[in-house]
Design a protein around this motif. Sequence first.
Motif, PDB file in Angstrom:
ATOM      1  N   THR A   1      -2.025  -8.553   0.995  1.00  0.00           N
ATOM      2  CA  THR A   1      -1.597  -7.986   2.212  1.00  0.00           C
ATOM      3  C   THR A   1      -0.383  -7.736   2.469  1.00  0.00           C
ATOM      4  OG1 THR A   1      -3.230  -9.775   3.470  1.00  0.00           O
ATOM      5  CG2 THR A   1      -1.457  -8.969   4.763  1.00  0.00           C
ATOM      6  N   GLU A   2       0.593  -8.356   1.763  1.00  0.00           N
ATOM      7  CA  GLU A   2       2.135  -7.982   1.786  1.00  0.00           C
ATOM      8  C   GLU A   2       2.160  -6.767   1.266  1.00  0.00           C
ATOM      9  OE1 GLU A   2       1.347 -11.854   2.788  1.00  0.00           O
ATOM     10  OE2 GLU A   2       0.880 -11.088   0.977  1.00  0.00           O
ATOM     11  N   GLN A   3       1.540  -6.374   0.040  1.00  0.00           N
ATOM     12  CA  GLN A   3       1.725  -5.029  -0.690  1.00  0.00           C
ATOM     13  C   GLN A   3       1.261  -3.916   0.140  1.00  0.00           C
ATOM     14  OE1 GLN A   3       3.261  -4.823  -3.420  1.00  0.00           O
ATOM     15  NE2 GLN A   3       3.509  -6.811  -4.406  1.00  0.00           N
ATOM     16  N   LEU A   4       0.061  -4.002   0.797  1.00  0.00           N
ATOM     17  CA  LEU A   4      -0.395  -2.995   1.602  1.00  0.00           C
ATOM     18  C   LEU A   4       0.424  -2.791   2.642  1.00  0.00           C
ATOM     19  CD1 LEU A   4      -4.204  -4.166   1.699  1.00  0.00           C
ATOM     20  CD2 LEU A   4      -3.384  -1.907   0.886  1.00  0.00           C
ATOM     21  N   ASN A   5       1.011  -3.900   3.339  1.00  0.00           N
ATOM     22  CA  ASN A   5       2.109  -3.537   4.438  1.00  0.00           C
ATOM     23  C   ASN A   5       3.130  -2.873   4.138  1.00  0.00           C
ATOM     24  OD1 ASN A   5       2.826  -4.335   7.308  1.00  0.00           O
ATOM     25  ND2 ASN A   5       4.347  -5.381   6.270  1.00  0.00           N
ATOM     26  N   ALA A   6       3.646  -3.167   2.847  1.00  0.00           N
ATOM     27  CA  ALA A   6       4.984  -2.526   2.418  1.00  0.00           C
ATOM     28  C   ALA A   6       4.555  -0.894   2.079  1.00  0.00           C
ATOM     29  CB  ALA A   6       5.159  -3.130   1.211  1.00  0.00           C
TER      30      ALA A   6
ATOM     31  N   LYS B   1       2.831   4.053  11.144  1.00  0.00           N
ATOM     32  CA  LYS B   1       2.643   2.946  10.495  1.00  0.00           C
ATOM     33  C   LYS B   1       1.278   2.308  11.018  1.00  0.00           C
ATOM     34  CE  LYS B   1       3.646  -1.625   9.117  1.00  0.00           C
ATOM     35  NZ  LYS B   1       4.559  -2.856   9.184  1.00  0.00           N
ATOM     36  N   VAL B   2       0.472   2.277  10.156  1.00  0.00           N
ATOM     37  CA  VAL B   2      -0.936   1.488  10.582  1.00  0.00           C
ATOM     38  C   VAL B   2      -1.161   0.179   9.688  1.00  0.00           C
ATOM     39  CG1 VAL B   2      -1.908   3.680  11.302  1.00  0.00           C
ATOM     40  CG2 VAL B   2      -2.187   2.859   9.041  1.00  0.00           C
ATOM     41  N   ARG B   3      -2.025  -0.556   9.991  1.00  0.00           N
ATOM     42  CA  ARG B   3      -2.397  -1.853   9.731  1.00  0.00           C
ATOM     43  C   ARG B   3      -3.431  -1.407   8.241  1.00  0.00           C
ATOM     44  NH1 ARG B   3      -2.122  -7.147   9.832  1.00  0.00           N
ATOM     45  NH2 ARG B   3      -3.840  -8.421   9.166  1.00  0.00           N
ATOM     46  N   LEU B   4      -3.162  -1.763   7.128  1.00  0.00           N
ATOM     47  CA  LEU B   4      -4.320  -1.259   6.234  1.00  0.00           C
ATOM     48  C   LEU B   4      -4.973  -2.708   5.563  1.00  0.00           C
ATOM     49  CD1 LEU B   4      -1.803   0.870   3.742  1.00  0.00           C
ATOM     50  CD2 LEU B   4      -3.686   1.644   5.578  1.00  0.00           C
ATOM     51  N   GLU B   5      -6.149  -2.512   5.458  1.00  0.00           N
ATOM     52  CA  GLU B   5      -6.914  -3.627   5.291  1.00  0.00           C
ATOM     53  C   GLU B   5      -7.465  -3.692   3.520  1.00  0.00           C
ATOM     54  OE1 GLU B   5      -7.743  -6.033   7.053  1.00  0.00           O
ATOM     55  OE2 GLU B   5      -6.814  -4.857   9.129  1.00  0.00           O
ATOM     56  N   SER B   6      -7.131  -2.444   3.074  1.00  0.00           N
ATOM     57  CA  SER B   6      -7.751  -2.310   1.783  1.00  0.00           C
ATOM     58  C   SER B   6      -6.941  -1.117   0.836  1.00  0.00           C
ATOM     59  CB  SER B   6      -9.281  -1.977   1.687  1.00  0.00           C
ATOM     60  OG  SER B   6      -9.545  -0.805   2.295  1.00  0.00           O
ATOM     61  N   TRP B   7      -7.287  -1.336  -0.250  1.00  0.00           N
ATOM     62  CA  TRP B   7      -6.540  -0.246  -1.127  1.00  0.00           C
ATOM     63  C   TRP B   7      -7.225   1.046  -0.907  1.00  0.00           C
ATOM     64  CZ3 TRP B   7      -2.041   0.213  -2.230  1.00  0.00           C
ATOM     65  CH2 TRP B   7      -1.026  -0.877  -2.180  1.00  0.00           C
TER      66      TRP B   7
ATOM     67  N   PHE C   1      -5.232   4.561  -0.078  1.00  0.00           N
ATOM     68  CA  PHE C   1      -5.263   5.756  -0.788  1.00  0.00           C
ATOM     69  C   PHE C   1      -5.796   6.845  -0.181  1.00  0.00           C
ATOM     70  CE2 PHE C   1      -5.295   2.908  -4.791  1.00  0.00           C
ATOM     71  CZ  PHE C   1      -4.109   2.725  -4.632  1.00  0.00           C
ATOM     72  N   GLN C   2      -6.917   6.645   0.925  1.00  0.00           N
ATOM     73  CA  GLN C   2      -7.395   7.835   1.732  1.00  0.00           C
ATOM     74  C   GLN C   2      -6.083   8.146   2.624  1.00  0.00           C
ATOM     75  OE1 GLN C   2     -10.831   8.759   1.837  1.00  0.00           O
ATOM     76  NE2 GLN C   2      -9.926  10.354   2.976  1.00  0.00           N
ATOM     77  N   MET C   3      -5.455   7.214   3.183  1.00  0.00           N
ATOM     78  CA  MET C   3      -4.451   7.641   4.290  1.00  0.00           C
ATOM     79  C   MET C   3      -3.428   8.407   3.472  1.00  0.00           C
ATOM     80  SD  MET C   3      -1.967   5.051   6.686  1.00  0.00           S
ATOM     81  CE  MET C   3      -1.159   4.855   5.456  1.00  0.00           C
ATOM     82  N   LEU C   4      -2.964   7.977   2.293  1.00  0.00           N
ATOM     83  CA  LEU C   4      -1.866   8.530   1.682  1.00  0.00           C
ATOM     84  C   LEU C   4      -2.276   9.883   1.187  1.00  0.00           C
ATOM     85  CD1 LEU C   4       0.776   8.839  -0.124  1.00  0.00           C
ATOM     86  CD2 LEU C   4      -0.321   7.580  -1.964  1.00  0.00           C
TER      87      LEU C   4
ATOM     88  N   ASP D   1      -4.981  -8.183  -6.241  1.00  0.00           N
ATOM     89  CA  ASP D   1      -6.187  -7.371  -5.888  1.00  0.00           C
ATOM     90  C   ASP D   1      -6.663  -7.149  -7.489  1.00  0.00           C
ATOM     91  OD1 ASP D   1      -8.509  -5.543  -5.516  1.00  0.00           O
ATOM     92  OD2 ASP D   1      -7.460  -4.940  -3.845  1.00  0.00           O
ATOM     93  N   SER D   2      -7.492  -7.627  -7.876  1.00  0.00           N
ATOM     94  CA  SER D   2      -8.254  -7.511  -9.294  1.00  0.00           C
ATOM     95  C   SER D   2      -8.584  -6.127  -9.528  1.00  0.00           C
ATOM     96  CB  SER D   2      -8.844  -8.694  -9.962  1.00  0.00           C
ATOM     97  OG  SER D   2     -10.070  -8.848  -9.007  1.00  0.00           O
ATOM     98  N   ASP D   3      -9.112  -5.455  -8.587  1.00  0.00           N
ATOM     99  CA  ASP D   3      -9.871  -4.259  -8.517  1.00  0.00           C
ATOM    100  C   ASP D   3      -8.891  -3.167  -8.211  1.00  0.00           C
ATOM    101  OD1 ASP D   3     -12.248  -5.379  -9.050  1.00  0.00           O
ATOM    102  OD2 ASP D   3     -12.677  -5.898  -6.784  1.00  0.00           O
ATOM    103  N   PHE D   4      -7.672  -3.449  -8.114  1.00  0.00           N
ATOM    104  CA  PHE D   4      -6.650  -2.129  -7.721  1.00  0.00           C
ATOM    105  C   PHE D   4      -6.805  -1.052  -8.805  1.00  0.00           C
ATOM    106  CE2 PHE D   4      -2.528  -0.019  -8.437  1.00  0.00           C
ATOM    107  CZ  PHE D   4      -2.443   0.138  -7.083  1.00  0.00           C
ATOM    108  N   ALA D   5      -7.089  -1.216  -9.942  1.00  0.00           N
ATOM    109  CA  ALA D   5      -6.898   0.097 -10.917  1.00  0.00           C
ATOM    110  C   ALA D   5      -8.286   0.706 -10.653  1.00  0.00           C
ATOM    111  CB  ALA D   5      -6.926  -0.511 -12.392  1.00  0.00           C
ATOM    112  N   GLY D   6      -9.377  -0.003 -10.487  1.00  0.00           N
ATOM    113  CA  GLY D   6     -10.773   0.745 -10.093  1.00  0.00           C
ATOM    114  C   GLY D   6     -10.591   1.550  -8.873  1.00  0.00           C
TER     115      GLY D   6
END
Length: 482
Positions: A69-74, A87-93, A97-100, A124-129
Amino acid sequence: MPERFPFHGRRLLIDQFAGLFNKGRAALVVVQGRRRIGKSAFVNHCGNTYADHFIRLEGLGPREGIGRTEQLNAFAEQIAAQTRLPKVRLESWPQAFQMLAGALPVKGRIVLLLDEISWMAIGDSDFAGHLKIAWDNLFSKHPGLVVVLCGSMSSWIETNLLNNAGFVGRCSWVFTMPPLPLPECIPFWRGKAARTSTLEKIKLLAVTGGVPRYLEELNPAQTAEENMQRLCFDSGGLLFREFDDLFNSVFNRRAERYRQICKALSGPAQTLTQLSHALETARGGVLTDALTELENSGFITCDLPFAPLSGTDQRVAKYRLSDNYTRFYLRYVEPEKKRIAAGLWRHRSLEALPGWDTIMGLQFENLVISNRDALLRLIDLGSRSVLNAAPYFQNKTLRREACQIDYLLRTRKSLYVVEVKLRKTIDHACIAEVQEKIRRLKLPKGTPCRTVLVYHGELDPDIEDEDYFDYLVPFERLFESQ
């Protein structure tokens, strides 16, 4: 206001980076290297020099309470600060990435740096995926985009990116940022470089190596001893505090184990068996994994000797602590931390430290070996093919005597035995030492063998008069630009 230290050097790497834009399609790049080595500064320079748009997003450093949560907020805050998106609230990677991808400029060359990528993945253990899917479906479709994944935690990069089947064939370029070569260290002495003696430079590089962040702290108006006292032996000095910050941020809970390994290697190089005995631990598993990570992170080097005639790799390797700062800290700063904090080191002579000459000799060897290209040029091997190059050692057996050579080079036609000396006076005895080493190699009669002496100190005139060495290389010549 102009930068105190404008970016300089790294010319070959810069040219390779610039060439990525000639591909006509997106490129994925992975940059590794120890912290403070200048990875981010390099990408910043390339992005601001060769791209029309540069975006840098960095993970939050690991600490209690930091998670996804803190990483997504940053991440969201940084995107909002560098693009036109709010700035928007991000719920997932995947959402991040879609927003970026949607925030990237439509036209022009773009460099996107995802810095300290392993920190970004915390929680997030699935970050690389998620990142792999985003590359395949979003970023790779953007011509003129270079995505740089940068980090100091080599184990995470190796496991999740380089050895991950999902990323196979996707990286255009993977490289480890090396320390600065000696000629590129000179600008840190600014206008006083010409008036600073070679020995002063050696002493400071023996502590800092070619690490740009440490070199930035040098005060050229001070002597080497004054700089070292200020940086290492004052409780407020950068290099007094640096080790714990460095190892804790890169290795986290493994930091103490890795410190013990580096401590055991703070003297002469050791084999895996010697090291396991010193640490009272098993040879395999945890120890070998730790050595691999320390090597990939730029702290140690595994030297694999080769058969002098055939060049065949020999089975027994030796590990040496090749990061000069880490050796100096573990030998001289850490044991005295309490006294330094109490201000008891302000008037103590550094050269009175136990084993000072031995440790400075090891640091000096590291500087020579890590500047191999400059050495090759000075011994007329700059344009020739060098087949093998490494410190050499052979153990005593029934048929041969023990032998250790500071650096052994092999070309198609010759061997080059390199002796490295840092002494106030280099006396005539060094000729007999090299002759004995060559005798112990037991080379067939007539084998071409050149001798090289790389040195700093006053050379005994008899050495030149005898004309034994094929090449006499004063260390200051390694500072010369190519």
